[in-house]
Write a protein that holds these residues in place. Structure first.
Motif, PDB file in Angstrom:
ATOM      1  N   UNK A  68       4.922   7.872  -5.154  1.00  0.00           N
ATOM      2  CA  UNK A  68       5.714   6.643  -5.070  1.00  0.00           C
ATOM      3  C   UNK A  68       6.203   6.347  -3.662  1.00  0.00           C
ATOM      4  N   UNK A  69       6.292   7.356  -2.796  1.00  0.00           N
ATOM      5  CA  UNK A  69       6.818   7.143  -1.450  1.00  0.00           C
ATOM      6  C   UNK A  69       6.494   8.350  -0.582  1.00  0.00           C
ATOM      7  N   UNK A  70       6.704   8.179   0.710  1.00  0.00           N
ATOM      8  CA  UNK A  70       6.573   9.282   1.644  1.00  0.00           C
ATOM      9  C   UNK A  70       7.874   9.480   2.397  1.00  0.00           C
ATOM     10  N   UNK A  71       8.202  10.722   2.679  1.00  0.00           N
ATOM     11  CA  UNK A  71       9.344  11.043   3.537  1.00  0.00           C
ATOM     12  C   UNK A  71       8.790  11.881   4.674  1.00  0.00           C
ATOM     13  N   UNK A  72       9.005  11.388   5.894  1.00  0.00           N
ATOM     14  CA  UNK A  72       8.357  11.961   7.064  1.00  0.00           C
ATOM     15  C   UNK A  72       9.368  12.366   8.124  1.00  0.00           C
ATOM     16  N   UNK A  73       8.988  13.370   8.898  1.00  0.00           N
ATOM     17  CA  UNK A  73       9.780  13.783  10.056  1.00  0.00           C
ATOM     18  C   UNK A  73       9.563  12.793  11.198  1.00  0.00           C
ATOM     19  N   UNK A  74      10.605  12.500  11.912  1.00  0.00           N
ATOM     20  CA  UNK A  74      10.510  11.641  13.094  1.00  0.00           C
ATOM     21  C   UNK A  74      10.025  12.506  14.265  1.00  0.00           C
ATOM     22  N   UNK A  75       8.741  12.803  14.252  1.00  0.00           N
ATOM     23  CA  UNK A  75       8.114  13.644  15.280  1.00  0.00           C
ATOM     24  C   UNK A  75       6.789  13.020  15.708  1.00  0.00           C
ATOM     25  N   UNK A  76       6.288  13.490  16.801  1.00  0.00           N
ATOM     26  CA  UNK A  76       4.974  13.087  17.319  1.00  0.00           C
ATOM     27  C   UNK A  76       4.832  11.574  17.319  1.00  0.00           C
ATOM     28  N   UNK A  77       3.770  11.075  16.713  1.00  0.00           N
ATOM     29  CA  UNK A  77       3.513   9.643  16.690  1.00  0.00           C
ATOM     30  C   UNK A  77       4.512   8.842  15.876  1.00  0.00           C
ATOM     31  N   UNK A  78       5.323   9.524  15.071  1.00  0.00           N
ATOM     32  CA  UNK A  78       6.330   8.835  14.260  1.00  0.00           C
ATOM     33  C   UNK A  78       7.723   8.869  14.876  1.00  0.00           C
ATOM     34  N   UNK A 102      14.493   3.766   8.425  1.00  0.00           N
ATOM     35  CA  UNK A 102      14.650   2.834   7.309  1.00  0.00           C
ATOM     36  C   UNK A 102      13.383   2.891   6.475  1.00  0.00           C
ATOM     37  N   UNK A 103      13.499   2.480   5.219  1.00  0.00           N
ATOM     38  CA  UNK A 103      12.303   2.415   4.383  1.00  0.00           C
ATOM     39  C   UNK A 103      11.381   1.361   4.973  1.00  0.00           C
ATOM     40  N   UNK A 104      10.138   1.727   5.196  1.00  0.00           N
ATOM     41  CA  UNK A 104       9.141   0.800   5.725  1.00  0.00           C
ATOM     42  C   UNK A 104       8.102   0.557   4.644  1.00  0.00           C
ATOM     43  N   UNK A 105       7.890  -0.715   4.366  1.00  0.00           N
ATOM     44  CA  UNK A 105       6.875  -1.142   3.405  1.00  0.00           C
ATOM     45  C   UNK A 105       5.584  -1.386   4.181  1.00  0.00           C
ATOM     46  N   UNK A 106       4.475  -0.864   3.653  1.00  0.00           N
ATOM     47  CA  UNK A 106       3.157  -1.051   4.258  1.00  0.00           C
ATOM     48  C   UNK A 106       2.367  -2.039   3.401  1.00  0.00           C
ATOM     49  N   UNK A 107       1.914  -3.131   4.018  1.00  0.00           N
ATOM     50  CA  UNK A 107       1.108  -4.119   3.320  1.00  0.00           C
ATOM     51  C   UNK A 107      -0.307  -4.072   3.889  1.00  0.00           C
ATOM     52  N   UNK A 108      -1.283  -3.957   3.008  1.00  0.00           N
ATOM     53  CA  UNK A 108      -2.686  -3.874   3.420  1.00  0.00           C
ATOM     54  C   UNK A 108      -3.202  -5.225   3.892  1.00  0.00           C
ATOM     55  N   UNK A 146       0.813  -1.205   0.000  1.00  0.00           N
ATOM     56  CA  UNK A 146       0.000   0.000   0.000  1.00  0.00           C
ATOM     57  C   UNK A 146       0.853   1.264   0.000  1.00  0.00           C
ATOM     58  N   UNK A 147       2.140   1.140   0.293  1.00  0.00           N
ATOM     59  CA  UNK A 147       2.993   2.316   0.294  1.00  0.00           C
ATOM     60  C   UNK A 147       4.355   2.060   0.887  1.00  0.00           C
ATOM     61  N   UNK A 148       5.223   3.061   0.762  1.00  0.00           N
ATOM     62  CA  UNK A 148       6.572   3.048   1.313  1.00  0.00           C
ATOM     63  C   UNK A 148       6.793   4.379   1.999  1.00  0.00           C
ATOM     64  N   UNK A 149       7.329   4.359   3.200  1.00  0.00           N
ATOM     65  CA  UNK A 149       7.657   5.593   3.915  1.00  0.00           C
ATOM     66  C   UNK A 149       9.048   5.496   4.507  1.00  0.00           C
ATOM     67  N   UNK A 150       9.685   6.641   4.592  1.00  0.00           N
ATOM     68  CA  UNK A 150      10.959   6.774   5.280  1.00  0.00           C
ATOM     69  C   UNK A 150      10.776   7.876   6.312  1.00  0.00           C
ATOM     70  N   UNK A 151      10.998   7.567   7.574  1.00  0.00           N
ATOM     71  CA  UNK A 151      10.833   8.534   8.657  1.00  0.00           C
ATOM     72  C   UNK A 151      12.196   8.805   9.271  1.00  0.00           C
ATOM     73  N   UNK A 152      12.619  10.076   9.233  1.00  0.00           N
ATOM     74  CA  UNK A 152      13.968  10.449   9.645  1.00  0.00           C
ATOM     75  C   UNK A 152      13.960  11.787  10.390  1.00  0.00           C
TER      76      UNK A 152
END
Length: 127
Positions: free
Chosen positions: A55-65, A71-77, A10-16
């Protein structure tokens, strides 16, 4: 990144910590175009391919994250997140992070028996 049929990615995110710097890195290296996604007092980023598709998300490592690994996290529905998490434990895996919330979009981090990290996300069809 919009298909959330059970069993599909369902998606890919990188939280840093430095989402802006990493956003610029991927924009320069692979040609992704960042699109701001408001998180209230800051922006995370949906990264778009040349054709404008996300194609992907890049997120701040803040709050709930804040506790997500850098690392790249793969989300599977999945159709039933609680049932899938129960099976993770039954099959020798580990729930690393409990679900973020009920219903569509709620996700949890798991480790498989080999130690690989993956996110399971409740799909919108059954949540």
């Amino acid at each position: 990144m919009s298909d959330d049929t059970a069993g599909t990615i369902a998606g890919f995110d990188l939280t840093v910590q430095d989402a802006n710097g990493v956003r610029d890195f991927y924009a320069d290296v692979v040609g992704w175009k960042p699109e701001p996604l408001s998180m209230g007092d800051y922006d995370d980023y949906m990264m778009l391919a040349q054709d404008g598709n996300p194609v992907a998300g890049i997120c701040h490592a803040r709050s709930g994250n804040a506790d997500l690994p850098p690392q790249w996290i793969v989300y599977v529905a999945v159709d039933d997140l609680p049932a899938s998490l129960a099976r993770v434990v039954e099959k020798g895996g580990e729930v690393v992070r409990q679900p973020t919330g009920p219903g569509p979009g709620g996700f949890a981090l798991i480790k498989d028996p080999a130690g690989a990290v993956l996110a399971l996300i409740q799909n919108s069809r059954t949540g």
